[in-house]
Design a protein around this motif. Structure first.
Motif, PDB file in Angstrom:
ATOM      1  N   LYS A 395       0.839  -1.204   0.000  1.00 36.69           N
ATOM      2  CA  LYS A 395       0.000   0.000   0.000  1.00 36.69           C
ATOM      3  C   LYS A 395       0.870   1.249   0.000  1.00 36.69           C
ATOM      4  O   LYS A 395       0.629   2.199  -0.753  1.00 36.69           O
ATOM      5  N   GLN A 396       1.896   1.242   0.843  1.00 38.16           N
ATOM      6  CA  GLN A 396       2.796   2.393   0.905  1.00 38.16           C
ATOM      7  C   GLN A 396       3.586   2.531  -0.387  1.00 38.16           C
ATOM      8  O   GLN A 396       3.759   3.646  -0.902  1.00 38.16           O
ATOM      9  N   ASP A 397       4.034   1.419  -0.929  1.00 38.08           N
ATOM     10  CA  ASP A 397       4.804   1.449  -2.172  1.00 38.08           C
ATOM     11  C   ASP A 397       3.948   1.996  -3.315  1.00 38.08           C
ATOM     12  O   ASP A 397       4.407   2.811  -4.119  1.00 38.08           O
ATOM     13  N   PHE A 398       2.703   1.545  -3.388  1.00 36.14           N
ATOM     14  CA  PHE A 398       1.804   2.020  -4.444  1.00 36.14           C
ATOM     15  C   PHE A 398       1.523   3.514  -4.292  1.00 36.14           C
ATOM     16  O   PHE A 398       1.507   4.267  -5.272  1.00 36.14           O
ATOM     17  N   ASP A 399       1.296   3.963  -3.053  1.00 36.46           N
ATOM     18  CA  ASP A 399       1.015   5.377  -2.816  1.00 36.46           C
ATOM     19  C   ASP A 399       2.188   6.252  -3.238  1.00 36.46           C
ATOM     20  O   ASP A 399       2.006   7.329  -3.821  1.00 36.46           O
ATOM     21  N   ILE A 400       3.393   5.786  -2.954  1.00 32.04           N
ATOM     22  CA  ILE A 400       4.587   6.543  -3.352  1.00 32.04           C
ATOM     23  C   ILE A 400       4.720   6.548  -4.871  1.00 32.04           C
ATOM     24  O   ILE A 400       5.080   7.553  -5.481  1.00 32.04           O
ATOM     25  N   TRP A 401       4.419   5.434  -5.495  1.00 32.78           N
ATOM     26  CA  TRP A 401       4.474   5.343  -6.968  1.00 32.78           C
ATOM     27  C   TRP A 401       3.497   6.337  -7.605  1.00 32.78           C
ATOM     28  O   TRP A 401       3.819   6.997  -8.589  1.00 32.78           O
ATOM     29  N   SER A 425      10.228   3.054  -6.411  1.00 38.23           N
ATOM     30  CA  SER A 425       9.066   2.248  -6.040  1.00 38.23           C
ATOM     31  C   SER A 425       9.103   0.966  -6.851  1.00 38.23           C
ATOM     32  O   SER A 425       9.424   0.976  -8.045  1.00 38.23           O
ATOM     33  N   LEU A 426       8.757  -0.136  -6.220  1.00 38.08           N
ATOM     34  CA  LEU A 426       8.747  -1.418  -6.924  1.00 38.08           C
ATOM     35  C   LEU A 426       7.629  -1.478  -7.963  1.00 38.08           C
ATOM     36  O   LEU A 426       7.668  -2.331  -8.855  1.00 38.08           O
ATOM     37  N   CYS A 427       6.651  -0.586  -7.862  1.00 36.79           N
ATOM     38  CA  CYS A 427       5.599  -0.548  -8.885  1.00 36.79           C
ATOM     39  C   CYS A 427       6.155  -0.083 -10.228  1.00 36.79           C
ATOM     40  O   CYS A 427       5.510  -0.268 -11.258  1.00 36.79           O
ATOM     41  N   ASN A 428       7.348   0.536 -10.225  1.00 39.20           N
ATOM     42  CA  ASN A 428       8.018   0.863 -11.481  1.00 39.20           C
ATOM     43  C   ASN A 428       8.661  -0.363 -12.111  1.00 39.20           C
ATOM     44  O   ASN A 428       9.119  -0.311 -13.252  1.00 39.20           O
ATOM     45  N   TYR A 429       8.711  -1.459 -11.354  1.00 43.97           N
ATOM     46  CA  TYR A 429       9.304  -2.714 -11.832  1.00 43.97           C
ATOM     47  C   TYR A 429       8.293  -3.839 -11.591  1.00 43.97           C
ATOM     48  O   TYR A 429       8.553  -4.780 -10.832  1.00 43.97           O
ATOM     49  N   PRO A 430       7.110  -3.759 -12.226  1.00 38.85           N
ATOM     50  CA  PRO A 430       6.022  -4.697 -11.910  1.00 38.85           C
ATOM     51  C   PRO A 430       6.338  -6.149 -12.229  1.00 38.85           C
ATOM     52  O   PRO A 430       5.716  -7.049 -11.666  1.00 38.85           O
ATOM     53  N   PHE A 431       7.299  -6.398 -13.123  1.00 33.96           N
ATOM     54  CA  PHE A 431       7.652  -7.776 -13.474  1.00 33.96           C
ATOM     55  C   PHE A 431       8.247  -8.522 -12.276  1.00 33.96           C
ATOM     56  O   PHE A 431       8.292  -9.755 -12.264  1.00 33.96           O
ATOM     57  N   LYS A 438       0.053  -8.228  -7.121  1.00 35.52           N
ATOM     58  CA  LYS A 438      -0.571  -7.230  -8.002  1.00 35.52           C
ATOM     59  C   LYS A 438      -2.083  -7.209  -7.810  1.00 35.52           C
ATOM     60  O   LYS A 438      -2.719  -6.142  -7.869  1.00 35.52           O
ATOM     61  N   MET A 439      -2.673  -8.383  -7.578  1.00 36.86           N
ATOM     62  CA  MET A 439      -4.107  -8.441  -7.333  1.00 36.86           C
ATOM     63  C   MET A 439      -4.465  -7.735  -6.021  1.00 36.86           C
ATOM     64  O   MET A 439      -5.491  -7.072  -5.922  1.00 36.86           O
ATOM     65  N   CYS A 440      -3.585  -7.859  -5.024  1.00 34.65           N
ATOM     66  CA  CYS A 440      -3.798  -7.122  -3.761  1.00 34.65           C
ATOM     67  C   CYS A 440      -3.725  -5.616  -4.007  1.00 34.65           C
ATOM     68  O   CYS A 440      -4.511  -4.846  -3.424  1.00 34.65           O
ATOM     69  N   ILE A 441      -2.786  -5.197  -4.861  1.00 38.57           N
ATOM     70  CA  ILE A 441      -2.632  -3.767  -5.145  1.00 38.57           C
ATOM     71  C   ILE A 441      -3.863  -3.217  -5.856  1.00 38.57           C
ATOM     72  O   ILE A 441      -4.374  -2.141  -5.504  1.00 38.57           O
ATOM     73  N   ILE A 442      -4.360  -3.937  -6.859  1.00 41.92           N
ATOM     74  CA  ILE A 442      -5.521  -3.430  -7.597  1.00 41.92           C
ATOM     75  C   ILE A 442      -6.765  -3.435  -6.709  1.00 41.92           C
ATOM     76  O   ILE A 442      -7.606  -2.536  -6.795  1.00 41.92           O
TER      77      ILE A 442
END
Length: 842
Positions: A395-401, A425-431, A438-442
């Protein structure tokens, strides 16, 4: 930043300026800077700043500043010395007439073995002395980058490494009876890596070094006993971290295209091993973070310390006889450590240059892997996953992204920035992130959007003093489900992002999830009805695709079909938004187009396998009579979709179109046949369906356009997210039984439960899927596997009855009566799963 200076060991007259990131005591030319030092005037400060030069470290990527004219500086982060003088660089002059090859190595090794045989000794020091010539030989070879490239690069292919010869070389060294030769290889390569010219122009020698199998074994602990000494393992770690650092920062220089081309040409086995190695390195770095936190937790518990973390040195991990880092602590401490929850906060990895460099490097491997899809020489997406990242604070990583920071309420979503910040942010490296994460993030983002929409509706109702529903409600009749659904969506365009609630008219069911699943199932079936003419079912591939020539008798019919394509796009997006699996049979091309990935011939082959075979035969035909034999022009002919409606050959219209301007007058020849195939594929996958797909995509983006986390998924993952997993091998009901919960007095050993699982496991895959459809509302299993599917079996009563079993699809619950025989239970189940329809109260 502090600026340090010390004299070089090689030349006492040359100063090495070291940049430190820690707020420690500062020294310049050996003189400490005290706090009482007088402040410079504005003019002096400006002069001081203009005398400084700023460069980026070629290993860790840190920005360093140092006085102009300095011949070299040392990075305080990764300890790499960068030589700025033009007459020095990381490549030493090539040793004249030196042969560093397998043939020469074998010659040196045979001499040593002959001496060992004569000496007939098992003493470790004597063996080391006997193999000293081999060690000296290896030191000369691996202390020279140019020599490494010259030895192990293929002469006939300028950009290839002879991995067969290289693997033989390392195998010979590793199998020697002493670890000294390998130690000297690591030591020399480490010294080579410690010095940089500032701009790395060659990278092959780095891949040659990374091929050393000891580097992998050092990270996963799988080393033979003779190589499990602390000194060797520390150097091995230094080697791999610097290699990865150089390669990751190599991507920013002018030789980028050469690097990309090399990755594209790597054999898939070698490519895969490099990906695994880099991922293993990331896992090791996360393990270091875990160890540090656990150690800090122990200190706090034992000594009541208020320190939040501890400084950690790399060599804290290596012991002479233990490969597990927790063994470093006394055994009695492991109890305290095991109680700590494994969770990575963003600050723990945000500034970790090891993880950042490895992620950057893997991103280039992933980009190359996407290009390989057209040649069937690519890795599956899950090969890049690092499951250690499942434990991050996503959640924090996504918010920062997204540049959100901390938000206190859903209303603050209006003020959120549209572009992500420049933070790691690791969301910049989704692979790197698993499909489950990813399902938790969405789900997290969708929940926030729905909360905002509900709050906005509530505030609007207060402001305008009228009732505004906090849900998106759909009321439909089963027999008119398409028209009713389209009408509801038209009338509630502003409510699509709200939480969905479905009501079937004249049915008393309350939607807690089950009615929603039923609505999606029935509506998609209705949209695929051939009478609508929206999609065509292809017998060859057993897949559906957009109809090339939709049925349009009047202008009103054209608008109607546009609305239906729009409706289908909205429905697909709503299914994603509401975590519902759809029963769709589309090729991967659809999901690639949604993810904006390029299409290729393999996508056409999946949809039209027979035509693809014929096109390949044409491409492979070498004869000079090509034009006379094939007699083709740049045109194509397809059948009107009316054939699928009326089934009458006499009413079928064949339409011929040009693949390019003036295509009828252009013959297909040996020279232009590849262009013909490219245009042919583009026509059937893109041009011929462009209008239909545009309306579909408009509907999809109407819902998912504000859901940024959808961009984290690639086409393979998006397909699993939409359709779940339907592979027969994944319908493992033994696994489902292991995670099933029971109610009403049932348990796993109950007689009825034993009968139930025996019956289900004996059924065919088709019946098993019908059971899932009856209980859960979908015959597909989740993308993350059947083990993540909630499933419950409940007892309805203690007496036998003639009534059929019931299900609560909202809760994935199956309710069974206390039937007296196994045969009766089987018959009642079969009747329930094959004849049931509709919802009601009981």
């Amino acid at each position: 930043m502090g600026l340090f200076s010390r004299k070089s060991k090689e030349n006492r007259n040359e100063a090495i300026h070291i940049v430190s990131t820690k707020n420690t005591a500062k020294k310049v030319l050996g003189k400490p800077l005290t706090k009482a030092a007088p402040q410079r005037s504005n003019s002096e400060g400006l002069k001081h700043r203009t005398n400084l030069q700023i460069l980026r470290c070629s290993c860790c990527g840190s920005l360093v500043n140092f006085p102009k004219g300095t011949p070299k500086f040392k990075c305080g982060v990764c300890q790499v010395t960068t030589v700025l003088a033009t007459d020095r660089n990381s490549f030493k002059e090539e040793a004249p007439n030196f042969d560093c090859s397998v043939r020469k190595l074998l010659k040196e090794v045979k001499k040593a073995y002959a001496t060992l045989k004569i000496a007939n000794t098992k003493d470790r020091k004597e063996i080391d002395e006997i193999f000293e010539p081999v060690s000296l030989y290896l030191r000369k070879g691996f202390g020279n980058a140019n020599l490494l490239e010259k030895t192990f690069r293929l002469c006939q292919l300028n950009d290839a490494i002879d991995y067969s010869e290289l693997d033989k070389f390392y195998k010979i060294v590793i199998e020697l009876p002493t670890s000294k030769p390998l130690y000297y290889i690591l030591k020399e390569t480490n010294e080579l890596l410690k010095r940089s010219s500032g701009t790395i122009t060659q990278f092959y020698w780095l891949f040659i070094i990374l091929r050393n199998p000891i580097l992998r074994g050092n990270l996963n602990g799988k080393l033979s006993r003779k190589y499990k000494n602390k000194k060797l393992r520390i150097i091995a770690y230094d080697v791999i971290k610097r290699c990865i650092g150089y390669l990751s920062n190599f991507l920013t220089n002018t030789h980028h295209k050469i690097f990309v081309h090399y990755l594209d040409s790597l054999p898939i086995e070698i490519f895969s091993e490099y990906v695994e190695l880099i991922n293993l390195y990331i896992t090791f770095q996360l393990t270091k973070i875990t160890y540090c936190e656990k150690k800090a937790n122990f200190v706090r518990n034992e000594h009541h310390s208020s320190r939040k973390s501890l400084e950690l040195r790399d060599d804290d991990f290596w012991t002479s006889d233990k490969s597990t880092f927790l063994e470093i602590l006394p055994k009695q401490r492991n109890v305290a450590l095991s109680s700590v929850e494994l969770k990575f906060k963003h600050y723990q990895y945000e500034e970790d240059w090891h993880i950042k460099c490895a992620a950057k490097l893997l991103k280039m491997f992933y980009t190359s892997n996407v290009k390989r899809k057209g040649n069937n020489t690519n890795l599956q997406t899950f090969c890049f996953y690092n499951t250690m990242f499942d434990y991050i604070d996503y959640k924090q990583d996504f918010d920062i992204w997204r540049g959100l920071g901390k938000t206190k309420s859903a209303t603050q979503l209006l003020q959120l920035l549209q572009q992500p910040k420049n933070r790691f942010s690791l969301c910049n490296y989704p692979f790197l992130l698993s499909l489950g994460l990813k399902m938790c993030i969405i789900e997290y983002e969708v929940k926030r959007i729905m909360e905002y929409e509900a709050e906005h509706a509530f505030l609007t109702s207060l402001d305008k003093k009228k009732v505004v529903d906090v849900y998106f409600r759909i009321r439909v009749r089963r027999e008119r489900i398409t028209n009713d659904s389209l009408k509801c969506i038209r009338q509630h365009q502003g409510d699509l992002l709200k939480s969905l609630r479905v009501e079937f008219i004249n049915e008393p069911g309350i939607d807690a999830g089950g009615l929603k699943k039923e609505w999606f199932l029935l509506l998609t079936k209705s949209l695929f009805n051939p009478m609508n003419g929206l999609f065509k079912y292809l017998e060859d591939s057993r897949l559906s695709w957009f109809a090339i020539q939709p049925i349009c008798e009047e202008e009103s019919d054209i608008e109607s079909q546009k609305e239906l394509y729009y409706l289908f796009g909205v429905v697909l997006a709503l299914a994603l938004f509401n975590s519902t699996i759809l029963d769709l049979k589309f090729p991967k091309a659809l999901y690639k187009k949604l993810c904006k990935e390029p299409l290729n011939f393999e996508d056409y082959r999946e949809l039209y396998p027979e035509t693809a075979k014929n096109l390949e035969k044409m491409l492979s035909y070498p004869g000079k009579d090509f034009e006379d034999l094939f007699c083709l022009s740049f045109t194509t002919t397809y059948q009107d979709a009316t054939l699928g409606i009326f089934g009458s050959q006499s009413q079928t219209d064949k339409v011929t179109v040009e693949l390019c301007k003036g295509g009828k007058g252009i013959n297909v020849t040996q020279e232009n046949k590849q262009r013909f195939v490219d245009l042919w594929v583009d026509f059937y996958l893109t041009k011929s369906i462009s209008n239909s797909f545009d309306h579909f995509q408009t509907g999809f983006n109407r819902v998912c356009g504000k859901c940024y986390s959808i961009s984290l998924f690639d086409s393979d993952e998006l397909e699993k997210l939409v359709c779940g997993d339907e592979g027969k091998e994944n319908y493992d009901f033994k696994i489902l039984r292991s995670i099933t919960k029971y109610g009403g007095g049932f348990n796993d050993q109950s007689k009825i439960v034993e009968w139930f699982w025996k019956i289900v496991e004996s059924w065919s895959n088709q019946l098993q899927r019908k059971l899932l459809l009856f209980v859960t509302g979908s015959d597909r299993i989740p993308a993350t596997g059947i083990s993540t599917l909630p499933f419950k079996v409940t007892r309805l009563g203690t007496k036998d009855k003639e009534d059929l079993p019931l299900s609560h699809t909202c809760f994935n619950e199956l309710c069974l009566w206390e039937y007296t025989t196994e045969e009766k239970l089987k018959n009642k189940l079969l009747c329930a799963i094959t004849e049931s329809e509709g919802f009601g109260f009981r």
